[in-house]
Write a protein that holds these residues in place. Structure first.
Motif, mmCIF file in Angstrom:
data_model
loop_
_atom_site.group_PDB
_atom_site.id
_atom_site.type_symbol
_atom_site.label_atom_id
_atom_site.label_comp_id
_atom_site.label_asym_id
_atom_site.label_seq_id
_atom_site.Cartn_x
_atom_site.Cartn_y
_atom_site.Cartn_z
ATOM 1 N N ARG A 104 0.803 -1.216 0.000
ATOM 2 C CA ARG A 104 0.000 0.000 0.000
ATOM 3 C C ARG A 104 0.846 1.280 0.000
ATOM 4 O O ARG A 104 0.304 2.384 -0.084
ATOM 5 C CB ARG A 104 -0.994 0.000 1.168
ATOM 6 C CG ARG A 104 -1.953 -1.184 1.088
ATOM 7 C CD ARG A 104 -3.153 -1.049 1.967
ATOM 8 N NE ARG A 104 -4.171 -0.169 1.414
ATOM 9 C CZ ARG A 104 -5.103 -0.540 0.532
ATOM 10 N NH1 ARG A 104 -5.132 -1.776 0.081
ATOM 11 N NH2 ARG A 104 -5.985 0.319 0.101
ATOM 12 N N ASP A 107 1.188 1.786 -5.779
ATOM 13 C CA ASP A 107 -0.105 1.722 -6.459
ATOM 14 C C ASP A 107 -0.577 0.274 -6.378
ATOM 15 O O ASP A 107 -0.038 -0.599 -7.066
ATOM 16 C CB ASP A 107 0.052 2.165 -7.914
ATOM 17 C CG ASP A 107 -1.258 2.105 -8.698
ATOM 18 O OD1 ASP A 107 -2.271 1.597 -8.154
ATOM 19 O OD2 ASP A 107 -1.257 2.554 -9.866
ATOM 20 N N CYS A 142 -4.068 -6.060 1.791
ATOM 21 C CA CYS A 142 -5.364 -5.786 1.166
ATOM 22 C C CYS A 142 -5.229 -5.428 -0.315
ATOM 23 O O CYS A 142 -5.620 -4.330 -0.751
ATOM 24 C CB CYS A 142 -6.105 -4.685 1.918
ATOM 25 S SG CYS A 142 -6.432 -5.085 3.649
ATOM 26 N N GLU A 174 -10.020 -8.120 2.480
ATOM 27 C CA GLU A 174 -11.208 -7.333 2.813
ATOM 28 C C GLU A 174 -12.487 -8.166 2.752
ATOM 29 O O GLU A 174 -13.469 -7.846 3.413
ATOM 30 C CB GLU A 174 -11.354 -6.141 1.853
ATOM 31 C CG GLU A 174 -10.201 -5.153 1.875
ATOM 32 C CD GLU A 174 -10.199 -4.259 3.097
ATOM 33 O OE1 GLU A 174 -11.037 -4.468 4.001
ATOM 34 O OE2 GLU A 174 -9.354 -3.357 3.153
ATOM 35 N N HIS A 243 -8.447 8.338 11.237
ATOM 36 C CA HIS A 243 -9.224 7.772 10.126
ATOM 37 C C HIS A 243 -10.701 7.623 10.466
ATOM 38 O O HIS A 243 -11.549 7.551 9.580
ATOM 39 C CB HIS A 243 -8.641 6.415 9.695
ATOM 40 C CG HIS A 243 -8.963 5.280 10.615
ATOM 41 N ND1 HIS A 243 -9.948 4.366 10.349
ATOM 42 C CD2 HIS A 243 -8.427 4.920 11.799
ATOM 43 C CE1 HIS A 243 -10.004 3.477 11.321
ATOM 44 N NE2 HIS A 243 -9.099 3.794 12.214
ATOM 45 N N ASN A 247 -12.233 8.728 7.250
ATOM 46 C CA ASN A 247 -12.624 7.558 6.453
ATOM 47 C C ASN A 247 -13.922 6.913 6.949
ATOM 48 O O ASN A 247 -14.239 5.790 6.573
ATOM 49 C CB ASN A 247 -11.507 6.505 6.445
ATOM 50 C CG ASN A 247 -11.728 5.436 5.395
ATOM 51 O OD1 ASN A 247 -11.800 5.730 4.210
ATOM 52 N ND2 ASN A 247 -11.858 4.184 5.817
ATOM 53 N N GLY A 250 -15.611 5.742 4.024
ATOM 54 C CA GLY A 250 -14.810 5.090 2.992
ATOM 55 C C GLY A 250 -14.187 6.023 1.983
ATOM 56 O O GLY A 250 -13.854 5.603 0.876
ATOM 57 N N ALA A 252 -11.184 7.395 2.050
ATOM 58 C CA ALA A 252 -9.745 7.211 1.878
ATOM 59 C C ALA A 252 -9.357 5.777 1.529
ATOM 60 O O ALA A 252 -8.411 5.549 0.781
ATOM 61 C CB ALA A 252 -9.011 7.646 3.148
ATOM 62 N N PHE A 253 -10.051 4.810 2.081
ATOM 63 C CA PHE A 253 -9.795 3.398 1.796
ATOM 64 C C PHE A 253 -11.035 2.608 2.157
ATOM 65 O O PHE A 253 -12.076 3.194 2.481
ATOM 66 C CB PHE A 253 -8.549 2.879 2.531
ATOM 67 C CG PHE A 253 -8.417 3.353 3.955
ATOM 68 C CD1 PHE A 253 -9.106 2.734 4.989
ATOM 69 C CD2 PHE A 253 -7.599 4.434 4.270
ATOM 70 C CE1 PHE A 253 -9.003 3.168 6.296
ATOM 71 C CE2 PHE A 253 -7.478 4.883 5.585
ATOM 72 C CZ PHE A 253 -8.171 4.245 6.596
ATOM 73 N N ASN A 254 -10.947 1.286 2.100
ATOM 74 C CA ASN A 254 -12.136 0.452 2.273
ATOM 75 C C ASN A 254 -12.944 0.848 3.500
ATOM 76 O O ASN A 254 -12.414 0.937 4.601
ATOM 77 C CB ASN A 254 -11.719 -1.020 2.380
ATOM 78 C CG ASN A 254 -12.917 -1.954 2.396
ATOM 79 O OD1 ASN A 254 -13.617 -2.067 3.391
ATOM 80 N ND2 ASN A 254 -13.163 -2.616 1.285
ATOM 81 N N GLU A 257 -12.798 -0.933 7.015
ATOM 82 C CA GLU A 257 -11.710 -0.771 7.982
ATOM 83 C C GLU A 257 -12.082 0.216 9.086
ATOM 84 O O GLU A 257 -11.384 0.297 10.100
ATOM 85 C CB GLU A 257 -10.440 -0.290 7.273
ATOM 86 C CG GLU A 257 -9.915 -1.232 6.218
ATOM 87 C CD GLU A 257 -9.338 -2.512 6.796
ATOM 88 O OE1 GLU A 257 -9.068 -2.560 8.001
ATOM 89 O OE2 GLU A 257 -9.164 -3.474 6.021
#
Length: 347
Positions: A104, A107, A142, A174, A243, A247, A250, A252-254, A257
């Protein structure tokens, strides 16, 4: 419902407040790890303000109480969590196992991120920060399912294993689908999955299949980003760099999480409906961790921490009363009827 029916061995701790530590083998590896271990995302960054000296004291407290396993990643504080672990475990490399993760920092959709050259550099950079000659457990962090389907990254990891840079490798996933796909690879030693009272789906198919294949399960996000501590109110606020602020939906990322994929206010409401699990278990945190520990497929549960108090509270889960069959059934029904329909994102 799978229940833990055995204990491998018991550690006599230095602090009388925590009764015992049991150890479980990670799948078919030769690594026996503390059933309650710790993740280091929070002390690395993206969970609000931290204090390195308090983080180091907390790591020492955990090890003094029998914890011999820590999970980290190269992106936790851009390597800072790995550097803290290096300080805390100096001279204890044979006693303390460390799992770290990669991909992570690049890319995650680019196949080049998983090339021999790239993965070797990720491994060597982590080894340098950890101050170690070998990574106990190296996990793909992930990745997209297309990367797993392609499978070339597993060939790369096999070569790193042959070179002695890593002992074993696993995958942080995930979704259940991703986990089942990883189980088709005979050299995957572990799966790291989101698993807690709000995320019970892995019990149905993934856990039995992992046991059949001899693959260990590491349970992450065990407290649903704090929802299952019972400490939050619907108007609770988080720091800008936490986060749980940036987040929560979601962005920024899944989304899974953060708060296990639940909308925050709904998550608080659902957690409050679980107040009854605290009876005879001290508090909701300990009860939530105890529930995970009672699943025999789980090799280790890895809550996060930022201070000694949180480590001590989490370790008290070892002393918590077990759940009855009636309580387990009640929790299973609660998840199916009230929680599962509210979970956002693939899982």
């Amino acid at each position: 419902m799978l229940r833990l029916l055995f204990h491998n061995e018991i550690y006599s701790n230095k602090n009388s407040g925590v009764r015992k530590m049991n150890y479980r083998q990670i799948g078919k590896t030769d690594m026996k790890v503390s059933e309650l271990s710790f993740g280091t995302w929070a002390i690395g960054g993206s969970w609000g303000s931290t204090d390195d000296q308090e983080s180091l004291r907390a790591l020492d407290y955990a090890m003094d109480n029998g914890v011999n396993f820590f999970d980290t990643a190269d992106v936790y504080g851009d390597g800072h969590a790995e550097e803290l672990l290096a300080k805390a475990t100096k001279g204890k490399h044979s006693e303390i196992h460390i799992a770290t993760k990669f991909c992570r920092a690049g890319d995650i959709y680019d196949p080049a991120t998983y090339s021999m050259e790239s993965v070797t550099k990720y491994a060597e950079d982590s080894l340098r920060r950890l101050g170690r000659e070998q990574i106990d457990l190296f996990q793909i962090h992930c990745p997209p399912i297309e990367i797993l389907r392609d499978g070339q990254v597993f060939d790369v990891l096999n070569r790193l294993k042959e070179q002695g840079k890593i002992r074993y490798y696993g995958v942080s996933v995930e979704t259940v689908e991703e986990g089942l796909l990883c189980l088709e690879n005979p050299n995957v030693s572990s799966l790291q999955v989101i698993f807690n009272m709000f995320r019970q789906k892995p019990i149905e198919e993934l856990f039995p299949k992992a046991q059949e294949k001899g693959v260990g399960i590491l349970a992450r996000v065990p407290l649903a980003s704090g929802l299952l501590t019972g400490k939050f109110k619907v108007d609770s606020q988080f720091e800008e760099d936490d986060h749980r602020n940036f987040n929560r939906d979601g962005a920024a990322f899944n989304v899974g999480e953060t708060f296990a994929g639940l909308e925050f206010k709904k998550g608080v409401e659902l957690s409050d409906k679980l107040a009854w699990i605290e009876e005879e278990r001290g508090n909701r945190t300990r009860a939530a961790l105890k529930w995970i520990l009672e699943h025999e497929a789980v090799s280790s549960v890895i809550p996060g921490f930022k201070n000694v108090k949180q480590v001590e509270d989490n370790l008290q889960a070892l002393n918590a009363a077990p759940f009855s069959e009636e309580e387990l059934a009640r929790l299973e029904q609660f998840y199916a009827a009230e929680v599962r329909p509210e979970i956002r994102g693939p899982y």
